[in-house]
Design an enzyme around this catalytic site. Structure first.
Site, short mmCIF file in Angstrom:
data_model
loop_
_atom_site.label_atom_id
_atom_site.label_comp_id
_atom_site.label_asym_id
_atom_site.label_seq_id
_atom_site.Cartn_x
_atom_site.Cartn_y
_atom_site.Cartn_z
CG ASN A 44 -19.92 -13.37 -45.55
OD1 ASN A 44 -20.99 -13.00 -45.12
ND2 ASN A 44 -18.83 -12.63 -45.46
CD GLU A 46 -15.16 -13.15 -42.79
OE1 GLU A 46 -14.69 -12.74 -41.71
OE2 GLU A 46 -15.23 -12.45 -43.81
CD GLU A 57 -21.66 -14.77 -53.67
OE1 GLU A 57 -21.21 -15.11 -52.56
OE2 GLU A 57 -21.30 -13.75 -54.27
#
Ligand code: THU
Length: 137
Positions: A44, A46, A57
């Site tokens: 991930n 951010e 994903e």
């Protein structure tokens, strides 16, 4: 296709170490197995503008698609210290575009493996017929 779930989970855990999650501090890693046995991974990423954050994903899937891959067998997700981290709703929709029958596994490396088919996680999913939107005149 035969694959070793623990190998895929280990790849997801390795990707998780590269997560950029200074705001939530919830690091996620994903590893996507192609029909030819290649693994693409993602973490991930951010952003200060929170909504621009991208899940692990989708990073894995987009890396694979951008490399020319179109066939996918399984996706492993490792999230935080949680035992189970299945993909969020947005990622399920993006995954179904390319792999409606994808096997999704989650867990911690060396621990119990939890497995679901994407069809179970996103039943009756929305799909457009190809070419369904003619050019406006
Ligand atoms: N996140 C993922 O990467 N995958 C998921 O399936 C759920 C959530 C990320 C997004 C955000 O950076 C953090 O986890 C907390 O929501």
């Amino acid at each position: 296709m035969f694959y070793e779930p623990q190998t895929l989970l280990a790849a997801a855990a390795a990707a998780r170490a590269r997560a950029y999650a200074p705001y939530s501090r919830f690091k996620v890693g994903a590893a996507l197995l192609t029909g030819e046995g290649k693994i693409y991974s993602g973490c991930n990423i951010e952003n200060s503008a929170y909504s621009l954050t991208v899940c692990a994903e989708r990073v894995a899937l987009f890396q694979a698609v951008a490399a020319g891959e179109r066939q996918f067998v399984a996706l492993a997700v490792v999230g935080g210290e949680q035992e189970v981290c299945f993909p969020c709703g947005a990622c399920r929709q993006v995954l179904v575009e390319f792999a409606p029958e994808l096997e999704i596994i989650t867990g911690q490396p060396g621990g119990t493996v939890y497995c679901r088919n994407l069809k179970e996680l996103l039943p009756d999913s929305f799909r457009l017929k190809r070419g369904a939107c003619p050019d406006e005149r």
